[in-house]
Design a protein around this motif. Sequence first.
Motif, mmCIF file in Angstrom:
data_model
loop_
_atom_site.group_PDB
_atom_site.id
_atom_site.type_symbol
_atom_site.label_atom_id
_atom_site.label_comp_id
_atom_site.label_asym_id
_atom_site.label_seq_id
_atom_site.Cartn_x
_atom_site.Cartn_y
_atom_site.Cartn_z
ATOM 1 N N GLY A 1 6.200 18.706 -11.354
ATOM 2 C CA GLY A 1 7.016 17.880 -10.478
ATOM 3 C C GLY A 1 8.147 18.714 -9.919
ATOM 4 O O GLY A 1 8.408 19.814 -10.369
ATOM 5 N N SER A 2 8.816 18.161 -8.926
ATOM 6 C CA SER A 2 9.945 18.871 -8.343
ATOM 7 C C SER A 2 11.182 18.629 -9.186
ATOM 8 O O SER A 2 11.521 17.487 -9.484
ATOM 9 N N ARG A 3 11.862 19.694 -9.537
ATOM 10 C CA ARG A 3 13.048 19.567 -10.386
ATOM 11 C C ARG A 3 14.285 19.805 -9.528
ATOM 12 O O ARG A 3 14.366 20.787 -8.798
ATOM 13 N N ILE A 4 15.194 18.875 -9.614
ATOM 14 C CA ILE A 4 16.418 19.000 -8.828
ATOM 15 C C ILE A 4 17.621 18.849 -9.740
ATOM 16 O O ILE A 4 17.732 17.851 -10.469
ATOM 17 N N GLY A 5 18.495 19.839 -9.692
ATOM 18 C CA GLY A 5 19.721 19.749 -10.476
ATOM 19 C C GLY A 5 20.717 18.825 -9.794
ATOM 20 O O GLY A 5 20.903 18.885 -8.580
ATOM 21 N N ILE A 6 21.331 17.942 -10.556
ATOM 22 C CA ILE A 6 22.258 16.979 -9.954
ATOM 23 C C ILE A 6 23.654 17.068 -10.554
ATOM 24 O O ILE A 6 24.494 16.211 -10.290
ATOM 25 N N ARG A 7 23.906 18.085 -11.329
ATOM 26 C CA ARG A 7 25.228 18.235 -11.956
ATOM 27 C C ARG A 7 26.306 18.311 -10.863
ATOM 28 O O ARG A 7 26.160 19.038 -9.896
ATOM 29 N N GLY A 8 27.325 17.502 -11.008
ATOM 30 C CA GLY A 8 28.440 17.531 -10.072
ATOM 31 C C GLY A 8 28.279 16.622 -8.869
ATOM 32 O O GLY A 8 29.230 16.388 -8.127
ATOM 33 N N ALA B 1 1.763 8.433 -9.863
ATOM 34 C CA ALA B 1 2.885 8.428 -8.930
ATOM 35 C C ALA B 1 3.508 9.821 -8.838
ATOM 36 O O ALA B 1 3.525 10.572 -9.805
ATOM 37 N N GLU B 2 4.017 10.130 -7.655
ATOM 38 C CA GLU B 2 4.681 11.423 -7.499
ATOM 39 C C GLU B 2 5.988 11.413 -8.283
ATOM 40 O O GLU B 2 6.704 10.416 -8.303
ATOM 41 N N LEU B 3 6.262 12.510 -8.937
ATOM 42 C CA LEU B 3 7.412 12.555 -9.832
ATOM 43 C C LEU B 3 8.519 13.444 -9.265
ATOM 44 O O LEU B 3 8.264 14.525 -8.756
ATOM 45 N N ASP C 1 0.801 -1.221 0.000
ATOM 46 C CA ASP C 1 0.000 0.000 0.000
ATOM 47 C C ASP C 1 0.840 1.281 0.000
ATOM 48 O O ASP C 1 0.299 2.378 -0.092
ATOM 49 N N ALA C 2 2.152 1.149 0.128
ATOM 50 C CA ALA C 2 2.994 2.344 0.209
ATOM 51 C C ALA C 2 2.899 3.184 -1.067
ATOM 52 O O ALA C 2 2.767 2.651 -2.157
ATOM 53 N N ASN C 3 2.924 4.490 -0.885
ATOM 54 C CA ASN C 3 2.915 5.370 -2.056
ATOM 55 C C ASN C 3 4.216 5.211 -2.832
ATOM 56 O O ASN C 3 5.238 4.872 -2.268
ATOM 57 N N ARG C 4 4.124 5.489 -4.091
ATOM 58 C CA ARG C 4 5.315 5.297 -4.913
ATOM 59 C C ARG C 4 5.924 6.631 -5.320
ATOM 60 O O ARG C 4 5.263 7.656 -5.354
ATOM 61 N N LEU C 5 7.198 6.567 -5.636
ATOM 62 C CA LEU C 5 7.909 7.739 -6.142
ATOM 63 C C LEU C 5 8.530 7.325 -7.467
ATOM 64 O O LEU C 5 9.124 6.264 -7.582
ATOM 65 N N ARG C 6 8.343 8.170 -8.465
ATOM 66 C CA ARG C 6 8.928 7.855 -9.770
ATOM 67 C C ARG C 6 9.905 8.962 -10.115
ATOM 68 O O ARG C 6 9.599 10.142 -9.953
ATOM 69 N N VAL C 7 11.060 8.561 -10.595
ATOM 70 C CA VAL C 7 12.089 9.536 -10.943
ATOM 71 C C VAL C 7 12.149 9.705 -12.458
ATOM 72 O O VAL C 7 12.142 8.724 -13.208
ATOM 73 N N LEU C 8 12.156 10.931 -12.889
ATOM 74 C CA LEU C 8 12.389 11.226 -14.299
ATOM 75 C C LEU C 8 13.838 11.688 -14.402
ATOM 76 O O LEU C 8 14.217 12.689 -13.793
#
Lengths: 123, 299
Positions: B85-92, B55-57, B12-19
């Motif tokens: 959706g929430s955008r997060i920079g991951i460079r570096g 799903a939350e993105l 039943d846990a909510n899911r998280l999907r990553v783009l």
Amino acid sequence: MTSETSQRPTEEPGAGRRVLYCHCAFARVVDEGVKEKVLHGLASSDLAFDAVPDLCELAARRDPALGRLAAEGRTEIVACYPRAVRWLFHAAEADLPEDDVTIHNMRDTEPETILDRLLGDDS
Amino acid sequence: MSALSDPTNPLDANRLRVLLDAEGSRRAELLPRLLAQGVAVTATGSGTVAPLDDAELLYLCDADDSAQSTVEIVAGEGEAEGISGSRIGIRGLDADSVADGVLERARGEGHGEPAGGWTPWFPVIDYDRCTNCMQCLSFCLFGVYDVDDEQRIDVAQPQRCKTNCPACSRVCPEVAILFPKYRHGPINGDQVQAHDVEREKMKVDVSALLGGDIYSLLRQRHERAESRFSKERDDDRALKERQRCLKKLQEDLDIPDDVLSSLPSAEQIRAKAAARGASVSPAESTDPATAPTTSEDTP
């Protein structure tokens, strides 16, 4: 349903197709080396694809993404035995169409062969 | 499978999907780590990806702009449907930091462990082969199986299945139960060969040779044994014989040790059978072809 077709894609890789990769993360039944090579090959290409930790887990959840994927058609699934994949989708109430779906079995197919079928000359 | 609504149910846990918006080697570096954390990932590129779901993105972007923001995202070529959706920079950032960050975020936002802490091991029915004989329903003591509204066998509670136990598939006379994570075919979903079917037929034939009611014969045998033991009682010998039989059954059905040690008690089995008997209508119970058997019939 087409399973493990030996035909190479005759079109631009990725065009109109959806690719789903299962990492079978919670068991050791798919050779780690095979998974690693297939995932690396897919990731290194320019192909858009969906990667899930474990198709079994999604099926148990009856994840709606499976239903939408099945409904769209033109799907290539990289996972395990076609009979298992087909009935997993059924268990998720997301029956795969009889044709227009190709299942690549990482349990008995060389990673190079799978990548060749998925990516053609780009692999 | 029926709907799952138990709040303690890991499914039943909510899911998280990553783009994941990254190129070549960076995708290859990040994907295995994210998948190992139990997170589903949509990797952008040429072609199309799975349609959007509820799903939350979380949008990971390997770009110079590392600021967090909320953006309009179009997932996949040709899919004009915009989503937020929430955008997060991951460079570096190194791959481990990214994966750990995603996991922390999943936990922090109430998604729990992405995999729910549950090993997805459960039976999958091949309905092309299943004859609805209910052997699996009778056999499984953990309540994995039930029947659906049309009285068809159903894997109703997959999370109750005991990890690495394929025993129900070994008693299925039609080779219709799969465990995709099992080591050997055809239980793992490999093609069913003629000799697999023959082996199962032999089980059925043995039952028929014994008069078709193997449970009745077992009961008679038990009564004879009880009578014999009452005359020449030897508790040690009886215990050894019981342990020997149990060991053989465990080997034949490939049952893990921890499953044997977690079997429900006789009282629990009787209570389950009583509850089940009460829920079966008289019309259903008079049809031996479809009526589920009770625990009395369970080996």
